[in-house]
Design a protein around this motif. Sequence first.
Motif, PDB file in Angstrom:
ATOM      1  N   GLU A 209       0.828  -1.205   0.000  1.00  0.00           N
ATOM      2  CA  GLU A 209       0.000   0.000   0.000  1.00  0.00           C
ATOM      3  C   GLU A 209       0.862   1.255   0.000  1.00  0.00           C
ATOM      4  OE1 GLU A 209      -2.486  -0.148   3.405  1.00  0.00           O
ATOM      5  OE2 GLU A 209      -3.870  -1.636   2.583  1.00  0.00           O
ATOM      6  N   SER A 210       1.928   1.216   0.773  1.00  0.00           N
ATOM      7  CA  SER A 210       2.783   2.390   0.901  1.00  0.00           C
ATOM      8  C   SER A 210       3.547   2.689  -0.384  1.00  0.00           C
ATOM      9  CB  SER A 210       3.760   2.210   2.072  1.00  0.00           C
ATOM     10  OG  SER A 210       3.050   2.108   3.300  1.00  0.00           O
ATOM     11  N   GLN A 213       1.209   4.179  -2.815  1.00  0.00           N
ATOM     12  CA  GLN A 213       0.839   5.538  -2.432  1.00  0.00           C
ATOM     13  C   GLN A 213       1.825   6.569  -2.975  1.00  0.00           C
ATOM     14  OE1 GLN A 213      -1.967   6.207  -1.115  1.00  0.00           O
ATOM     15  NE2 GLN A 213      -1.789   8.342  -0.503  1.00  0.00           N
ATOM     16  N   GLU A 216       0.439   8.287  -5.851  1.00  0.00           N
ATOM     17  CA  GLU A 216      -0.846   8.951  -5.687  1.00  0.00           C
ATOM     18  C   GLU A 216      -0.753  10.233  -4.868  1.00  0.00           C
ATOM     19  OE1 GLU A 216      -3.401   7.682  -7.217  1.00  0.00           O
ATOM     20  OE2 GLU A 216      -2.527   5.750  -7.756  1.00  0.00           O
ATOM     21  N   ALA A 217       0.380  10.461  -4.199  1.00  0.00           N
ATOM     22  CA  ALA A 217       0.451  11.542  -3.225  1.00  0.00           C
ATOM     23  C   ALA A 217       1.714  12.368  -3.399  1.00  0.00           C
ATOM     24  CB  ALA A 217       0.414  10.946  -1.806  1.00  0.00           C
ATOM     25  N   THR A 218       1.726  13.527  -2.753  1.00  0.00           N
ATOM     26  CA  THR A 218       2.958  14.296  -2.668  1.00  0.00           C
ATOM     27  C   THR A 218       3.925  13.564  -1.746  1.00  0.00           C
ATOM     28  OG1 THR A 218       2.227  15.542  -0.722  1.00  0.00           O
ATOM     29  CG2 THR A 218       1.625  16.430  -2.887  1.00  0.00           C
ATOM     30  N   HIS A 220       5.271  14.662   0.982  1.00  0.00           N
ATOM     31  CA  HIS A 220       4.837  14.872   2.367  1.00  0.00           C
ATOM     32  C   HIS A 220       3.700  13.926   2.737  1.00  0.00           C
ATOM     33  CE1 HIS A 220       3.850  16.993   6.095  1.00  0.00           C
ATOM     34  NE2 HIS A 220       2.589  17.014   5.687  1.00  0.00           N
ATOM     35  N   GLU A 221       2.701  13.815   1.860  1.00  0.00           N
ATOM     36  CA  GLU A 221       1.562  12.937   2.127  1.00  0.00           C
ATOM     37  C   GLU A 221       1.999  11.475   2.141  1.00  0.00           C
ATOM     38  OE1 GLU A 221      -1.900  15.674  -0.024  1.00  0.00           O
ATOM     39  OE2 GLU A 221      -0.740  14.201  -1.176  1.00  0.00           O
ATOM     40  N   GLY A 222       2.901  11.125   1.209  1.00  0.00           N
ATOM     41  CA  GLY A 222       3.376   9.746   1.154  1.00  0.00           C
ATOM     42  C   GLY A 222       4.148   9.350   2.398  1.00  0.00           C
ATOM     43  N   TYR A 224       3.767  10.605   5.354  1.00  0.00           N
ATOM     44  CA  TYR A 224       2.797  10.496   6.443  1.00  0.00           C
ATOM     45  C   TYR A 224       2.077   9.145   6.386  1.00  0.00           C
ATOM     46  CZ  TYR A 224      -1.161  11.687   9.471  1.00  0.00           C
ATOM     47  OH  TYR A 224      -2.097  11.687  10.473  1.00  0.00           O
ATOM     48  N   PHE A 225       1.688   8.740   5.168  1.00  0.00           N
ATOM     49  CA  PHE A 225       1.017   7.453   4.971  1.00  0.00           C
ATOM     50  C   PHE A 225       1.947   6.305   5.376  1.00  0.00           C
ATOM     51  CE2 PHE A 225      -0.399   3.784   2.528  1.00  0.00           C
ATOM     52  CZ  PHE A 225      -1.779   3.862   2.605  1.00  0.00           C
ATOM     53  N   GLU A 226       3.197   6.373   4.923  1.00  0.00           N
ATOM     54  CA  GLU A 226       4.183   5.352   5.261  1.00  0.00           C
ATOM     55  C   GLU A 226       4.361   5.236   6.768  1.00  0.00           C
ATOM     56  OE1 GLU A 226       8.502   4.755   3.487  1.00  0.00           O
ATOM     57  OE2 GLU A 226       8.513   6.249   5.093  1.00  0.00           O
TER      58      GLU A 226
END
Length: 257
Positions: A209-210, A213, A216-218, A220-222, A224-226
Amino acid sequence: MEFIRITPQAHPYVALIQLNRPNELNALNLQLMRELRDALQQLDHDTAVRVIVITGNERAFAAGADIRQMAEKSAVDMLQADQFSTWDQIRKTKKPVIAAVSGFALGGGCELAMTCDMIVASETAVFGQPEIKLGVMPGAGGTQRLTRAIGKAKAMEMVLTGKFISAPEAERIGLINRVVPVELYLDEAFKLASEITKMSPVAVQLAKESVNQAFEATLHEGLYFERKNFYLCFATEDQKEGMQAFVEKRAPNFQGK
């Protein structure tokens, strides 16, 4: 199922899905894609399966979409058929999916391989997006996943000219993981799958998933998700087992809990 074959335990914890329209070079018609979607959903919920391998045969992984099924369609027909919703569901498979490719992987076949998480190819494999030669363009991710995998310039050339690339070139530019002799490509896919089955199934899912991601994300967002998925690993029994095994200098026994 008519157009695919499923072997739930082709190897320990590894399921095999084989596309089975050999006379049509495994052209991807609507029924085959729906059967593939249903098989992936079934295997995604099977706790005895940790990795899924998709293959065709030595001559063709899939030579493209079924052109006869689309040739006389109108734009409204295509919109109402909503064929790409099936592809969206395939993309959501939580377990790792490896494409074992030999022969043609063209058009929809190339797009299907790219929908998988990793690609192992035989030295006879050929990849391409030749839709432009039919007066259309890729519609199942060919302009998007190909560009992310190999960069704008190479993707633009392949999409606008319909040029094919060989397996060695595909490996060189980062489209696939590795190339092996044709008699070994499926075994090599199973070998890669077996390496993954030794890891924590929960951590593997969160890691997949990470990585996805990242597209799909900036940044910074990636990140945070990780980080959230990293913390979530510490709620699992597998994390305790993995770290304890490391301390005790033994192999871990992951249970997916």
